[in-house]
Write an enzyme that holds these catalytic residues in place. Structure first.
Site: not given
Length: 397
Positions: A144, A207
């Site tokens: 991530y 993101e």
């Protein structure tokens, strides 16, 4: 700056207003395929892909972009998360499918033009106007990665915005990600390119989930979400042209065109207020008296009569609204302008619900006289508490 303050205040108001409210702040959000194209322009590794809006485009797209691929990933494009676990209203399970190339037409046909419901869309779902076809990657590791803004440093986390990102900064990020096989030097360059995109494009969020390693040791942004600061729209015209109004509340689209700050909520008391702070307080006091706000609508300090009319059109277009509360504290915004707008709005829309009006401040006497002489059946209030109490009673009587 004003828009940023508005967003902060509304975020708090939505949480105070009681039950879950669908929240859509004024920060541009773009589709996955658009984000991939933008990242590609900055040299970020992204999967090979192409978006289509109809099955007529499919055959040629596969021939040109995926001539040797036996399998493809078919991704529905909506501005909401949870697509993979979502359900279409036509019964299809999942908004992301990996299929053989000769099956793409069948699955894409069940997605295009259909409504996808996910945990983030609410029960109404969102329409899929495009599907994104991507190459199937062999992933060996998923991570991530995100860049967002830090209030303390007033810049991207954890970089000194005045110095920019250094090789040392990027190396710390890569070491924190701990890729298993990707080249460290190449990974550092990927992080620097992502930071450059974030700053030069006026992002509020970048993101990547997942940032993945492939079997050939490439670091790839397999899926990404990008948000952009609306205050930068004047210098990011190419990016803001990507906006997809079909994914937004139609009332919010109309409000934005009229330069009104509007966010639709779930309640039954429509609010028209000037100033984000006063709007927040109005919503809180409505809740205190047992009601729920149907919207956040700030007409601002320089609203024209025409904008007031548009505001009433938006409020009355919501079938859930059982009463309208107008709460104006006139400073720059003059009470007589609001009063004239209310009267003119009554001529353009059918007011079928009670309207509670509280006016105070600049030209308040003229405003009250305009309303009185209009002959409209309005409920007047002396202060905010009185106005909220009367609005709740009118809505639930």
């Amino acid at each position: 700056m004003v828009r940023g303050l508005f967003n902060k205040l509304v975020s708090r108001s939505l949480s105070v207003a009681g039950k879950w409210q669908q929240q859509q702040l004024r920060r541009l959000n773009i589709h996955e395929y658009q984000g991939a194209e933008l990242m590609g322009k900055y040299g970020v590794n992204v999967p090979k892909g192409a978006a289509i809006a109809s099955l007529d485009e499919l055959k040629e797209t596969i021939r040109k972009v995926f001539p040797n691929d036996n399998e493809l990933v078919v991704k529905s494009q909506i501005l909401a998360g949870g697509r993979g676990l979502g359900t279409f209203k036509n019964g299809l399970k999942g908004g992301v499918h990996i299929v053989k190339t000769d099956q793409v037409a069948d699955i894409a046909g069940k997605m295009l033009g259909e409504i996808l419901v996910t945990k983030q869309t609410g029960p109404q779902g969102k329409i899929v106007s495009k599907v994104y076809l991507c190459e199937k990657l062999s992933l060996v590791n998923e991570m991530y990665f995100a860049i967002t803004l830090d209030r303390k440093t007033a810049g991207p986390v954890p970089i000194d915005v005045f110095k920019g990102i250094t090789d040392e900064d990027a190396a710390k990020v890569v070491d924190g990600l701990a890729p298993k096989g990707a080249d460290r030097k190449d990974s550092i360059e990927q992080v620097k390119k992502l930071y450059k995109l974030f700053c030069e494009s006026d992002c509020t969020l970048l993101e990547i989930n997942p940032l993945a390693e492939t079997s050939d040791n490439q670091l790839v942004a397999a899926d990404a979400k990008l948000n952009f600061d609306d205050n930068a729209a004047f210098r990011q015209k190419e990016i803001f042209a990507l906006r997809d109004p079909t994914q937004e509340d139609p009332r919010e689209v109309v409000a934005a065109e009229a330069d009104l700050n509007y966010i639709g909520l779930d309640g039954e008391i429509g609010c028209m207020v000037n100033g984000a702070g006063l709007a927040m307080a109005t919503m809180d006091i409505i809740k205190l008296h047992g009601g729920t706000p149907a919207n956040f609508l700030d007409v601002g300090g320089n609203a024209s009569e025409g904008q007031v009319v548009e505001a009433f059109k938006i409020l009355t277009s919501d079938d859930k609204v059982k009463a309208i509360l107008v709460n104006i504290f006139g400073g720059i915004m003059k009470c007589d302008v609001i009063a004239s707008g209310i009267v003119n709005a009554a001529k353009h829309v059918s007011l079928k619900v009670p309207v509670v009006v509280r006016l105070e401040g600049t030209n308040v006497d003229q405003g009250k006289r305009i309303l009185k002489e209009s002959g409209m059946a309005l409920i007047t209030a002396e202060d905010l508490d009185d106005a909220a109490e009367k609005a709740v009673k009118a809505a639930y009587k």
